[in-house]
Scaffold this motif. Structure first.
Motif, short mmCIF file in Angstrom:
data_model
loop_
_atom_site.label_atom_id
_atom_site.label_comp_id
_atom_site.label_asym_id
_atom_site.label_seq_id
_atom_site.Cartn_x
_atom_site.Cartn_y
_atom_site.Cartn_z
N ALA A 1 0.82 -1.22 0.00
CA ALA A 1 0.00 0.00 0.00
C ALA A 1 0.85 1.26 0.00
O ALA A 1 0.44 2.29 -0.53
CB ALA A 1 -0.93 0.00 1.22
N VAL A 2 2.04 1.22 0.61
CA VAL A 2 2.77 2.47 0.84
C VAL A 2 4.00 2.67 -0.03
O VAL A 2 4.47 3.80 -0.18
CB VAL A 2 3.17 2.64 2.33
CG1 VAL A 2 1.93 2.54 3.22
CG2 VAL A 2 4.24 1.64 2.77
N ILE A 3 4.55 1.61 -0.60
CA ILE A 3 5.90 1.72 -1.18
C ILE A 3 5.99 2.77 -2.29
O ILE A 3 6.97 3.51 -2.36
CB ILE A 3 6.44 0.34 -1.63
CG1 ILE A 3 7.89 0.51 -2.07
CG2 ILE A 3 5.58 -0.29 -2.73
CD1 ILE A 3 8.69 -0.74 -2.13
N PRO B 1 -2.63 0.82 9.66
CA PRO B 1 -4.02 0.80 9.21
C PRO B 1 -4.88 1.56 10.21
O PRO B 1 -4.60 1.56 11.42
CB PRO B 1 -4.37 -0.70 9.21
CG PRO B 1 -3.05 -1.39 9.06
CD PRO B 1 -2.05 -0.53 9.78
N ILE B 2 -5.93 2.19 9.70
CA ILE B 2 -6.69 3.15 10.51
C ILE B 2 -7.26 2.53 11.79
O ILE B 2 -7.37 3.18 12.83
CB ILE B 2 -7.78 3.83 9.65
CG1 ILE B 2 -8.26 5.09 10.34
CG2 ILE B 2 -8.91 2.90 9.29
CD1 ILE B 2 -8.80 6.12 9.39
N GLU C 1 -7.82 -4.15 1.35
CA GLU C 1 -8.57 -3.93 2.60
C GLU C 1 -7.87 -2.93 3.54
O GLU C 1 -8.38 -2.61 4.61
CB GLU C 1 -8.84 -5.26 3.33
CG GLU C 1 -7.67 -5.86 4.06
CD GLU C 1 -6.67 -6.58 3.15
OE1 GLU C 1 -5.84 -7.33 3.70
OE2 GLU C 1 -6.68 -6.39 1.91
N ILE C 2 -6.71 -2.41 3.09
CA ILE C 2 -5.94 -1.50 3.96
C ILE C 2 -6.34 -0.05 3.73
O ILE C 2 -6.41 0.41 2.58
CB ILE C 2 -4.43 -1.66 3.68
CG1 ILE C 2 -4.05 -3.12 3.98
CG2 ILE C 2 -3.62 -0.64 4.45
CD1 ILE C 2 -2.86 -3.33 4.80
#
Ligand SMILES: [Zn+2]
Length: 345
Positions: A26-28, A252-253, A327-328
Motif C-alpha cells: 500500500a505504501v511503497i 491501518p486506521i 482492505e488496507i
C-alpha cells in the motif's frame, strides 16, 4: 501571478517505515515516487536481527519497486545479537549500520535495548568498520515525563556511548526538541534527521480542546512551539548535520482509532517532499532545500549524491484523505488539507 518551480538533486529518505505484506504494497510507491534511496526501518513484527532476514526483506522490497530504487537496511540491535552474523552483514553491505531501539520506546521495540552496556561489543564493531549507529533517542522510564524522554536519553545514554566510542558515527533520528537539535549541532560525529511533522505540529495539535487526535500521535511526541522553531531553523539553515528523514510510519486506521489503543506513527509519505518544500518556502530558505533533502545525508553516510533531479512546482493541491489498497486504509498526514508545492509528475 508568477509560479515558481524548483529543480533539486533527487532526494533520499534516511528514515522510513515501509512495513511488510499488504501494508508494504500500500505504501511503497509513495516513497519510491521521489526518493532514490530509503533507510528502511527493521522493526517489523519479527524484527530484522540477522543477515538472512535482511536479505529476505530487501528482496521483498525490490520485487515491488523499480530498478533505480535502493532500500538501505540497518540491523535491529538486540542484547543477544549474533555478532559474527552481524559483522558479516556489515561486510557484505546487507546492513548499512545498526538501529538502536530502547526497550518499549515505540512500535515493535519489545526486543530493544534495556542496558546499553550489553550492546557495547556490537557498537565496537560498528565503530571499527565505520558504519552508522542510528538511534531512537528516548529514555523510557515511568519516572520520566514523556516530553523529556529525548533530553534524558541524551544526558544519560547517548553521552556515555559517545564517550566510550568517540569515533562512532551516529544519527540521532527524528530529533524532536530544541535541546536535541542543539546537542547534535555541537557534538562531533553526530547528525540528525528531522521529520516534516515535527516541524508542523506542537502538542496542541495532539491534545485538542476536549479530545485527542490519534493521527498526530507519534514517537517521539511532538513538543512545544520553541522546539518546532528550533527544528525549522536548523533544517532550513543548510547546516550539514541535519537532513531528511520522514519517519513516515503507516498504521491501518483501525490501529489509530479508537485512540485508547492508538499506535504511534504519522504517515506522511504521500506528501512529505511537498511539506518540506512548503516549510522551506515559509522560512524563505528554498535555496537550502537541496542540501537538506539530497546532499547532507549522503555526505554523512559517505555515499554518492544522486545523479538525476526532481522538479517541484508551486501549485495548490489537496492531499488525499486516505491511502487505500485492497482492505488496507491509512490516514494520510495533512489528508484533506492544501499544500502549496507539488512534485512534478
Ligand atoms: Zn521511526
Amino acid at each position: 501571478m508568477t509560479f515558481k518551480s524548483l529543480k533539486i538533486t533527487r532526494p533520499d529518505d534516511w528514515h522510513v517505515h515501509l512495513r511488510e505484506g499488504n501494508l508494504l504494497k500500500a505504501v511503497i510507491n509513495h516513497s519510491t515516487r521521489v526518493n532514490q534511496r530509503c533507510i528502511v526501518m527493521p522493526n517489523l513484527n519479527d524484527p530484522i536481527t540477522t543477515t538472512l532476514k535482511g536479505i529476505d526483506y530487501i528482496k521483498k522490497i525490490n520485487l515491488l519497486s523499480n530498478n533505480n530504487f535502493s532500500p538501505l537496511l540497518p540491523c535491529y540491535l538486540t542484547e543477544d545479537l549474533d555478532l559474527i552474523d552481524f559483522s558479516k552483514g556489515l561486510d557484505e553491505n546487507i546492513f548499512i549500520g545498526a538501529k538502536l531501539y530502547p526497550n518499549e520506546a515505540t512500535t515493535n521495540s519489545k526486543y530493544g535495548i534495556s542496558s546499553t552496556e550489553k550492546i557495547y561489543p556490537a557498537l565496537e564493531i560498528l565503530e571499527k568498520k565505520d558504519k552508522i549507529l542510528l538511534i531512537h533517542g528516548e529514555k523510557v522510564d515511568s519516572e520520566i515525563d514523556i516530553f523529556d524522554r529525548e533530553k534524558y536519553y541524551i544526558d544519560q545514554e547517548l553521552s556515555l556511548i559517545r564517550k566510550t566510542f568517540p569515533n562512532l558515527r551516529i544519527v540521532l533520528e527524528h530529533v524532536s526538541s530544541k535541546y536535541g537539535a542543539e546537542y547534535v549541532n555541537y557534538s562531533p560525529n553526530i547528525a540528525g534527521t528531522i521529520t516534516p511533522h515535527h516541524m508542523m505540529l506542537t502538542k496542541k495539535d495532539v491534545f485538542l480542546d476536549k479530545s485527542i487526535n490519534p493521527h498526530h500521535f507519534c514517537m517521539p511526541v511532538v513538543k512545544n512551539e520553541e522546539d518546532l522553531i528550533a527544528l525549522r531553523n536548523f533544517a532550513t539553515s543548510g547546516n550539514k548535520k541535519f537532513f531528511l528523514g520522514t519517519d513516515s510510519a503507516p498504521h491501518p486506521i483501525e490501529f489509530k482509532v479508537p485512540n485508547l489503543k492508538s499506535k504511534p506513527g504519522i504517515f506522511s509519505a504521500p506528501c512529505s517532499i511537498e511539506i518540506y518544500a512548503s516549510i522551506f518556502d515559509e522560512e524563505k530558505s528554498l535555496d537550502n532545500l537541496e542540501k537538506f533533502c539530497s546532499i547532507n545525508g549522503p555526505k554523512f553516510y559517505k555515499l554518492p549524491v544522486n545523479a538525476d533531479q526532481i522538479e517541484l512546482i508551486e501549485e495548490r493541491w489537496t492531499v488525499p484523505e486516505y491511502t487505500i489498497h485492497q482492505e488496507i486504509k491509512i490516514k494520510n498526514f495533512m489528508g484533506g488539507k492544501e499544500l502549496n508545492w507539488k512534485l512534478k509528475a
